[in-house]
Structure formats: structure tokens, C-alpha cells
Write a protein that holds these residues in place. Structure first.
Motif, PDB file in Angstrom:
ATOM      1  N   THR A  27     -33.425  67.680 -29.907  1.00 32.17           N
ATOM      2  CA  THR A  27     -31.823  66.806 -30.921  1.00 32.17           C
ATOM      3  C   THR A  27     -31.654  66.681 -29.545  1.00 32.17           C
ATOM      4  N   THR A  32     -32.566  62.259 -31.762  1.00 28.12           N
ATOM      5  CA  THR A  32     -33.747  62.973 -32.717  1.00 28.12           C
ATOM      6  C   THR A  32     -35.196  63.231 -31.850  1.00 28.12           C
ATOM      7  N   LYS A  66     -29.713  75.442 -40.308  1.00 30.74           N
ATOM      8  CA  LYS A  66     -27.922  76.182 -40.610  1.00 30.74           C
ATOM      9  C   LYS A  66     -28.275  77.213 -39.802  1.00 30.74           C
ATOM     10  N   SER A  69     -29.284  76.080 -35.814  1.00 32.61           N
ATOM     11  CA  SER A  69     -27.667  75.984 -35.317  1.00 32.61           C
ATOM     12  C   SER A  69     -27.173  77.135 -34.806  1.00 32.61           C
ATOM     13  N   ARG A  70     -27.207  77.588 -35.641  1.00 34.61           N
ATOM     14  CA  ARG A  70     -25.651  79.120 -35.763  1.00 34.61           C
ATOM     15  C   ARG A  70     -25.937  79.744 -34.220  1.00 34.61           C
ATOM     16  N   GLN A  72     -28.008  78.508 -32.066  1.00 34.71           N
ATOM     17  CA  GLN A  72     -27.763  77.362 -30.683  1.00 34.71           C
ATOM     18  C   GLN A  72     -26.663  77.853 -30.191  1.00 34.71           C
ATOM     19  N   HIS A  73     -25.369  77.622 -31.450  1.00 35.32           N
ATOM     20  CA  HIS A  73     -24.647  77.653 -30.675  1.00 35.32           C
ATOM     21  C   HIS A  73     -24.176  78.770 -29.540  1.00 35.32           C
ATOM     22  N   GLU A 102     -23.806  68.849 -29.885  1.00 36.66           N
ATOM     23  CA  GLU A 102     -24.574  68.284 -30.666  1.00 36.66           C
ATOM     24  C   GLU A 102     -25.090  68.997 -32.741  1.00 36.66           C
ATOM     25  N   THR A 103     -25.283  70.877 -32.280  1.00 35.60           N
ATOM     26  CA  THR A 103     -25.251  70.719 -33.134  1.00 35.60           C
ATOM     27  C   THR A 103     -24.261  72.024 -34.727  1.00 35.60           C
ATOM     28  N   LEU A 109     -20.696  73.902 -39.657  1.00 37.48           N
ATOM     29  CA  LEU A 109     -21.521  74.125 -40.502  1.00 37.48           C
ATOM     30  C   LEU A 109     -21.400  75.462 -41.517  1.00 37.48           C
TER      31      LEU A 109
END
Length: 197
Positions: A27, A32, A66, A69-70, A72-73, A102-103, A109
Motif C-alpha cells: 500500500t 493498493t 490493525k 499498521s501499528r 509499521q508506524h 498511509e497507515t 487506528l
């Protein structure tokens, strides 16, 4: 609990059993991407699998996604170059969503529910917004026939409205300093025309 309802990596296993390799997704702020390599004589399977992804999505891995994504952040926060790039984008844009990762932001989140993701999918992911790239020993007439057969069964939705986030004129330079020792780096960005210009 959702983990117990499905076969882990079933999609990759189906592709692998057909001789496919390198199943992956990515993404970025504008799209995507789902991609893998599959023998050309299994192209109809690709049309079936990818159209099913949009025809009847199963968001069984929503909570797992989710958490990814956390992570990745957090990775970006711990990586000086990624953190500096995010700082550059945040300083560069005042209105456009490019100013956000993008996340999403961690607070977003935390609030995101599965029903929100399902609604977003219904609104934003439709056949009118799909682009497929087929490379290799492909018969174009056959590919078109399968595209009409499999993607033609997806619900018809109007094309997405173009993003109307218009950046105000930038009248002077913007600077942001991020002190992360022992890294020294300078990131410079310039405003350019829209990619569709």
C-alpha cells in the motif's frame, strides 16, 4: 477468534499449488497493489481469485492488519529516514492527505472498527477503479473474455469522485527540524504539478 475460522495463508497456498510464487501486497498513498507470478496457463485462476477478492471480501484479518499498521508506524518512528520523510510530508502539505502516513495515525487506528473498514471498502474499491497489468505469455482476446466474465460480475458503482483537496498557494519556504542523533540528513521537497497534469 477470527483466526480459528479460516485456513492461514489459504490464498497463498492456492496460488502456490497452481505454480504461483511471490504472493505479496503493498500500500502506498495512492494505491493498493496485489501481485504475484503465475504460469500463463493458470491465468483464468488469477481472474477468479482477484475478482473474488472484490466480489465477496472476507475481512477476517482486520484486527491483525490493525496491529501490523501499528507496528509499521512504530517502525517509522524508530527509523530516522522514515521519520524525517514523514516530517517533510507533514510540513509540505496543509490540506492534502499526503501529510498523513498511509497507515493512518495511531489515534485513528485506535478508533477504527471493522464496520468502518467494510464501509470504506464498499465505497472505494470497485471495478471502476481497478487496473490490472498482465505480463508474459498472455492471449489478449482470452484475457479480455475472462476479464468480462469475472470482473463483469462485480457490483456496478459510479467511479470514485476525484480528491478535491486543494493546497493553498505556498508563498514562502517551510522548514522543519527533527533532531535525531547521530543521524545527519537534509530532505528538500519542491512543489510540482499534479501527476495527471
Amino acid at each position: 477468534a477470527a483466526d480459528h475460522l479460516g485456513e492461514p495463508d489459504e490464498y497463498s497456498m492456492i496460488v502456490g499449488a497452481a505454480g504461483g510464487v511471490n504472493v505479496n501486497a503493498r500500500t502506498d498513498p495512492d494505491r493498493t497493489l496485489y501481485f504475484y507470478s503465475l504460469p500463463s496457463h493458470k491465468l483464468e485462476l488469477w481472474f477468479l481469485l482477484e475478482s473474488n477478492r472484490f466480489l465477496d471480501p472476507v475481512m477476517r484479518d482486520f484486527y491483525k492488519a490493525k496491529e501490523i499498521s501499528r507496528e509499521q508506524h512504530q517502525f517509522a518512528q524508530n527509523n530516522p529516514q522514515r521519520r524525517a520523510l514523514r516530517e517533510l510530508l507533514s510540513a509540505s502539505y496543509q490540506v492534502h492527505p499526503y501529510r498523513y502516513p498511509e497507515t493512518g495515525l495511531p489515534g485513528d487506528l485506535d478508533k477504527l472498527r471493522r464496520s468502518d473498514a467494510e464501509e470504506f471498502f464498499r465505497q472505494k474499491y470497485s471495478a471502476s477503479g481497478l487496473i490490472a497489468v498482465l505480463i508474459g505469455d498472455v492471449n489478449p482476446a482470452e484475457a479480455r473474455r475472462w476479464a468480462e466474465k469475472y470482473f463483469g460480475r462485480l457490483p456496478k458503482r459510479p467511479p470514485r469522485e476525484p480528491l478535491k483537496a486543494v493546497e493553498p498557494p505556498q508563498e514562502n519556504e517551510r522548514r522543519s527540524t527533527l533532531r535525531i542523533l547521530p543521524v545527519s540528513a537534509l530532505f528538500i521537497g519542491y512543489r510540482a504539478v499534479d501527476a495527471r497534469h
